[in-house]
Design an enzyme around this catalytic site. Structure first.
Site, mmCIF file in Angstrom:
data_model
loop_
_atom_site.group_PDB
_atom_site.id
_atom_site.type_symbol
_atom_site.label_atom_id
_atom_site.label_comp_id
_atom_site.label_asym_id
_atom_site.label_seq_id
_atom_site.Cartn_x
_atom_site.Cartn_y
_atom_site.Cartn_z
ATOM 1 C CG HIS A 16 34.729 52.789 44.186
ATOM 2 N ND1 HIS A 16 33.614 52.361 43.942
ATOM 3 C CD2 HIS A 16 35.596 50.976 44.378
ATOM 4 C CE1 HIS A 16 33.631 50.508 43.601
ATOM 5 N NE2 HIS A 16 35.076 49.901 43.923
ATOM 6 C CG HIS A 196 31.630 47.070 43.343
ATOM 7 N ND1 HIS A 196 31.740 47.642 44.297
ATOM 8 C CD2 HIS A 196 32.963 47.034 42.997
ATOM 9 C CE1 HIS A 196 32.113 47.628 44.126
ATOM 10 N NE2 HIS A 196 33.397 47.565 43.315
ATOM 11 C CD GLU A 199 35.909 46.409 38.424
ATOM 12 O OE1 GLU A 199 34.395 45.817 39.276
ATOM 13 O OE2 GLU A 199 36.725 46.707 38.742
ATOM 14 C CG ASP A 277 38.596 49.208 43.149
ATOM 15 O OD1 ASP A 277 37.407 49.346 43.928
ATOM 16 O OD2 ASP A 277 38.270 49.076 42.157
ATOM 17 C CG ASP A 278 40.556 47.359 45.858
ATOM 18 O OD1 ASP A 278 39.600 46.417 46.716
ATOM 19 O OD2 ASP A 278 39.848 47.214 44.491
HETATM 20 N N1 ADE Z 1 36.482 43.628 45.224
HETATM 21 C C1 ADE Z 1 37.293 45.212 45.537
HETATM 22 N N2 ADE Z 1 38.147 45.517 44.773
HETATM 23 C C2 ADE Z 1 37.010 45.070 43.793
HETATM 24 C C3 ADE Z 1 36.781 45.377 42.228
HETATM 25 N N3 ADE Z 1 37.344 46.079 41.606
HETATM 26 N N4 ADE Z 1 36.341 44.880 41.864
HETATM 27 C C4 ADE Z 1 34.997 44.075 42.539
HETATM 28 N N5 ADE Z 1 34.985 44.059 43.747
HETATM 29 C C5 ADE Z 1 36.208 44.061 44.339
HETATM 30 ZN ZN ZN Z 2 35.555 48.509 44.124
#
Ligand code: ADE
Ligand code: ZN
Length: 337
Positions: A16, A196, A199, A277-278
């Site tokens: 992810h 997703h 969350e 994730d990011d």
């Molecule tokens: N796009 C990038 N990161 C995300 C996240 N944590 N939740 C939803 N969309 C995303």
């Molecule tokens: Zn994500």
């Protein structure tokens, strides 16, 4: 407790990771300067990404992505992200690729971007041994009509490299059932499915995502913990959670890592994996994720080996490539008993 070096070296599989979301700030700053795009507002005084709250994060994410203009930029980004990941002991990365940022959903433009990304992935594999596959991803808040276009991009390019289809973006907008058409199209194209859910929304959203989109994996899914019967159902169904603990803490889903439910979900028999994730947005790396899990939950070789094997089983990858990765994994960590 594992030493830092042992954690770095430990073979990791990440399921992810948003490609644009993995762009280092210095990479984007340099690109924006060369392209004469003014996105100074996305950086703070330390040169890190600036955002507040999930909406703020999504706006900064959009602005950052706007600096990426054309196949060459995505090529360079892919190479940069994979080099960094390989340095964290990652042997396999599955990245969310968004045609929305690669030509807006136009299939021809998407093919050009994808060819550049795939070429970079091949270079990375030959240089650093890291294997990559792509999950074509629609962005929920861009709506179901746009998602159909993204599904067409996925159908047209499904194969050895594009192996999955996903749904990211603002979970509070639209319902899973609004995305049935794109997910059915992607399933017919033979793609692995993930979305997703859980969350920001609770157990009902996770149930609806499983029911309507028939996904094999769920991005995050952590709010399942609010409903023990859903936790039992997840464990029984074998659906895999792509948890991203550092992301959840940075975005305020949980106040502290020790409040994160990943260990409880795992103890309840849910298949969990760990991703970033990011990473630069959330000040994390795969090593930091593992260090946090070791510190907060006492995880070590046995737990990390188990999540690595779970991730490999759940990876959207062809059998021969899975077998090669299994060999690398077994050399470093035998299947836990
Ligand atoms: N796009 C990038 N990161 C995300 C996240 N944590 N939740 C939803 N969309 C995303
Ligand atoms: Zn994500």
């Amino acid at each position: 407790m594992m030493e830092r070096d042992e954690i770095v070296q430990f073979p990791k599989l990440e399921l992810h990771l948003h490609l644009e979301g993995a762009a280092p700030p210095a990479f984007i700053r340099d690109l924006a300067k060369r392209r004469k795009i003014d996105i100074a507002g996305v950086f703070d005084d330390q040169g890190q990404y600036r955002w507040t709250g999930f909406d703020g994060f999504l706006s900064t994410y959009d602005a950052v992505s706007s600096a990426l203009t054309g196949p060459q930029d995505f090529h360079d980004l892919t190479l940069c992200v994979l080099e960094h990941a390989a340095g964290q002991g990652v042997i396999y990365t599955e990245a969310f690729l968004s045609p929305d940022f690669c030509g807006g959903g136009d299939v021809i433009a998407w093919r050009d971007h994808l060819a550049a990304i795939e070429a970079a992935a091949q270079t990375a594999q030959s240089r650093w041994g890291i294997v990559m596959r792509g999950i074509v991803t629609c962005i929920r808040h861009h709506g179901p009509q746009q998602a159909r276009k993204i599904a067409s991009c996925a159908q047209e390019t499904a194969g050895q490299f594009v192996t999955g289809f996903g749904l990211a973006g603002d979970e509070t907008m639209f319902r899973p059932q609004d995305f049935v058409w794109p997910f059915d199209a992607a399933r017919e194209a033979g793609l692995g499915l993930t979305a997703h859910a859980g969350e920001w929304q609770g157990p009902d959203a996770i149930r609806a995502t499983m029911r309507d989109l028939r996904v094999a994996r769920i991005g995050h899914g952590v709010r399942a913990i609010q409903d023990p019967s859903l936790v039992a159902y997840l464990a029984e169904s074998g659906v895999v959670l792509e948890t991203c603990p550092g992301s959840n803490v940075a975005l305020g889903v949980y106040a502290r890592l020790r409040d994160h439910p990943v260990a409880k979900l795992r103890d309840a028999g849910v298949k969990v994996t760990v991703s970033t994730d990011d990473p630069p947005f959330f000040g994390t790396t795969m090593t930091r994720e593992y260090e946090g899990l070791a510190r907060c939950f006492g995880w070590g070789q046995a737990e990390f080996a188990q999540i690595a094997h779970t991730a490999l089983d759940a990876a959207f990858i062809d059998a021969p490539a899975r077998k090669l990765l299994l060999k690398r994994l077994e050399e470093a960590c035998p299947i836990p008993t």
